[in-house]
Design a protein around this motif. Structure first.
Motif, PDB file in Angstrom:
ATOM      1  N   LYS A  94       4.399 -23.556  63.259  1.00 61.71           N
ATOM      2  CA  LYS A  94       4.291 -23.887  64.544  1.00 61.71           C
ATOM      3  C   LYS A  94       5.462 -23.528  65.729  1.00 61.71           C
ATOM      4  O   LYS A  94       5.612 -23.646  66.759  1.00 61.71           O
ATOM      5  CB  LYS A  94       3.998 -25.644  64.868  1.00 61.71           C
TER       6      LYS A  94
ATOM      7  N   LYS B  18      -9.988 -20.212  60.268  1.00 58.76           N
ATOM      8  CA  LYS B  18     -10.152 -21.468  61.420  1.00 58.76           C
ATOM      9  C   LYS B  18     -10.246 -22.708  60.731  1.00 58.76           C
ATOM     10  O   LYS B  18      -9.480 -23.686  61.222  1.00 58.76           O
ATOM     11  CB  LYS B  18     -11.653 -21.184  61.792  1.00 58.76           C
ATOM     12  N   TYR B  19     -10.576 -22.750  59.419  1.00 59.39           N
ATOM     13  CA  TYR B  19     -10.421 -24.102  58.502  1.00 59.39           C
ATOM     14  C   TYR B  19      -8.687 -24.427  58.336  1.00 59.39           C
ATOM     15  O   TYR B  19      -8.548 -25.707  58.690  1.00 59.39           O
ATOM     16  CB  TYR B  19     -10.790 -23.768  57.194  1.00 59.39           C
ATOM     17  N   HIS B  20      -8.179 -23.503  58.292  1.00 58.78           N
ATOM     18  CA  HIS B  20      -6.610 -23.596  58.061  1.00 58.78           C
ATOM     19  C   HIS B  20      -6.081 -24.126  59.291  1.00 58.78           C
ATOM     20  O   HIS B  20      -5.197 -24.913  59.263  1.00 58.78           O
ATOM     21  CB  HIS B  20      -6.135 -22.574  57.470  1.00 58.78           C
TER      22      HIS B  20
ATOM     23  N   GLU C 168      -7.461 -25.603  61.928  1.00 59.05           N
ATOM     24  CA  GLU C 168      -8.114 -27.008  62.190  1.00 59.05           C
ATOM     25  C   GLU C 168      -7.177 -27.981  61.410  1.00 59.05           C
ATOM     26  O   GLU C 168      -6.800 -29.130  61.686  1.00 59.05           O
ATOM     27  CB  GLU C 168      -9.429 -27.196  62.043  1.00 59.05           C
ATOM     28  N   GLU C 169      -7.100 -27.768  59.871  1.00 58.38           N
ATOM     29  CA  GLU C 169      -6.087 -28.682  59.082  1.00 58.38           C
ATOM     30  C   GLU C 169      -4.862 -29.000  59.441  1.00 58.38           C
ATOM     31  O   GLU C 169      -4.437 -29.886  59.413  1.00 58.38           O
ATOM     32  CB  GLU C 169      -6.241 -28.092  57.580  1.00 58.38           C
ATOM     33  N   HIS C 170      -4.308 -27.915  60.215  1.00 63.57           N
ATOM     34  CA  HIS C 170      -2.873 -27.941  60.855  1.00 63.57           C
ATOM     35  C   HIS C 170      -2.906 -28.361  62.231  1.00 63.57           C
ATOM     36  O   HIS C 170      -1.717 -28.580  62.925  1.00 63.57           O
ATOM     37  CB  HIS C 170      -2.093 -26.757  60.430  1.00 63.57           C
ATOM     38  N   GLN C 171      -4.061 -28.520  62.693  1.00 63.49           N
ATOM     39  CA  GLN C 171      -4.213 -28.938  64.174  1.00 63.49           C
ATOM     40  C   GLN C 171      -3.460 -28.136  65.122  1.00 63.49           C
ATOM     41  O   GLN C 171      -2.671 -28.484  65.926  1.00 63.49           O
ATOM     42  CB  GLN C 171      -3.279 -30.582  64.398  1.00 63.49           C
ATOM     43  N   ILE C 172      -3.805 -26.917  64.912  1.00 63.14           N
ATOM     44  CA  ILE C 172      -3.199 -25.690  65.736  1.00 63.14           C
ATOM     45  C   ILE C 172      -4.467 -25.375  66.591  1.00 63.14           C
ATOM     46  O   ILE C 172      -5.631 -24.850  65.939  1.00 63.14           O
ATOM     47  CB  ILE C 172      -2.684 -24.606  65.008  1.00 63.14           C
ATOM     48  N   THR C 173      -4.294 -25.503  67.985  1.00 61.65           N
ATOM     49  CA  THR C 173      -5.586 -25.302  68.765  1.00 61.65           C
ATOM     50  C   THR C 173      -5.202 -24.264  69.755  1.00 61.65           C
ATOM     51  O   THR C 173      -6.132 -23.898  70.672  1.00 61.65           O
ATOM     52  CB  THR C 173      -5.594 -26.671  69.509  1.00 61.65           C
ATOM     53  N   HIS C 174      -4.062 -23.930  69.739  1.00 59.92           N
ATOM     54  CA  HIS C 174      -3.731 -22.721  70.923  1.00 59.92           C
ATOM     55  C   HIS C 174      -4.147 -21.286  70.353  1.00 59.92           C
ATOM     56  O   HIS C 174      -4.296 -20.608  71.316  1.00 59.92           O
ATOM     57  CB  HIS C 174      -2.275 -22.675  71.200  1.00 59.92           C
TER      58      HIS C 174
END
Length: 401
Positions: free
Chosen positions: A346, A367-369, A371-377
């Protein structure tokens, strides 16, 4: 006109991460779509020349009928004069170069249609590849274009075709009984292969099943079932002889259904990411001229290429890349979280991920990774299919200012 994604990067200092897929995808349909493109004619000419070169290679030419029993008439397949069976497309001497030719065709169109390496690479944080896709990531990171790019593409298609031949020769063609084939077709609508995806399960749970299976069938330990690819926390690829994998599948079918554990075979004819598949035979490939000819070192890479091995090494630190790439694909366990580590940082955000296929599996895994790390941008673009590649290549209608 400049591609809109590159213009956006120039104006707003956007960063890209580049990734390439691996084996087990149905590459031919994707390649047939790419073959329609006028801007790829010289690329496919080189691909056909590379395959012809391999068919006449001193080491291979006397064994073509064994390892290429239907030859490799790629041009006829693309022009739909012949239609190969899916099972034939899955043998390593075919699927290895087939997958790479598909992703490199996407890459060649990408570079030729405005993503000039001199302008684009400054905006690339890093690149990677899933299993055999690591080779394509290296080609990308060399920053070549035009004739120089086609020359290295030729060498790597030859490298990959011969790697498939040597791999298949080392492992052989392992037989599965008709009874197990019929059972597999009835239950999974597919014949068994020596690699299978098991998902919706934890690593420890899967490992426990494998250990229990080995206690029940100790003869399997001569070539044990292993977890060879760790794609996500609940998505794995296990490897072993196909006859043992289908027996494993049969042993736990009801329990897997009850627990919603999913299973699908990877259509490839030998198990990768384990030393005992090729053992010392890998040195036959290392010593072949097609491997020794590629003298690329990590210092030649203009952007970092992150390996999928447990150390997540930057290939810019590797001396002999041709040997390293073979070793990683044949012998080393794959950890996709290591490969995509740069997009999970991040502190150095990545704006765009471009996936060159073939297939969309690596897009889904990444995409799974995210989402797991709450990266949305971070936005993922896949080059797969007409619409996917056209979206990536879309140009702005006005000057990029």
């Amino acid at each position: 006109m400049m591609p809109s994604l590159l213009c956006e990067a120039k104006l707003n200092d956007k960063k890209f991460f580049i990734q390439f897929g691996g084996q087990g995808n149905s590459f031919l349909k994707e390649m047939q779509i790419l073959y329609e493109r006028e801007d790829l004619k010289e690329f496919f000419y080189v691909a056909f020349e590379a395959i012809d070169y391999c068919m006449n290679h001193d080491q291979l030419k006397d064994e073509v009928e064994i390892y290429f029993p239907e030859r490799f008439p790629l041009k006829s397949w693309l022009e739909k004069h012949k239609k190969p069976k899916d099972e034939y497309l899955s043998i390593c001497p075919i699927t290895f170069p087939g997958n790479q030719i598909t992703q490199l065709a996407n890459l060649y169109a990408f570079i030729k249609n405005g993503f000039d390496p001199d302008e684009f690479l400054p905006h690339v944080l890093a690149a990677t590849g899933h299993s055999g896709g690591l080779q394509a990531a290296v080609i990308f990171a060399l920053g070549k274009k035009g004739k120089d790019l086609l020359e290295i593409i030729f060498d790597f298609i030859v490298w990959y075709t011969m790697a498939g031949y040597y791999s298949q020769k080392a492992y052989g063609f392992q037989k599965v009984s008709n009874e197990l084939k019929e059972w597999s077709l009835k239950v999974d609508r597919d014949i068994p292969y020596p690699m299978a995806v098991v998902s919706n399960i934890t690593f420890n749970e899967l490992e426990n099943y494998i250990e229990e299976f080995h206690r029940k069938y100790p003869e399997v330990l001569e070539f044990p079932i292993k977890i060879s690819l760790i794609n996500a926390k609940t998505i794995f690829v296990i490897t072993g002889h196909a006859k043992d994998l289908v027996l494993f599948r049969k042993s736990y079918l009801d329990e897997f259904h009850r627990k919603h554990i999913q299973w699908s075979y990877v259509p490839v004819s030998i198990p990768f990411h384990r030393w005992d598949t090729m053992k010392e035979k890998i040195y036959d490939f290392y010593n072949d001229e097609v491997c020794k000819k590629i003298k690329i070192t990590g210092k030649d890479l203009k952007v970092p290429v992150i390996s999928f091995t447990d150390d997540g090494v930057n290939l810019q630190e590797i001396e002999n890349l041709s040997v390293y790439l073979a070793d990683a694909m044949m012998n080393q366990i794959l950890y996709w979280d290591k490969a995509v580590a740069p997009v999970l940082n991040k502190e150095k955000p990545v704006d765009y991920i471009i996936d060159f296929g073939p297939g969309k599996i690596t897009s889904i895994l990444t995409k799974y990774h995210l989402e797991e790390h709450q990266i949305t941008h971070t936005k993922i673009y896949s080059c797969v299919g007409r619409s996917g590649l056209n979206q990536v290549l879309k140009k702005i209608e006005t000057p990029c200012v």
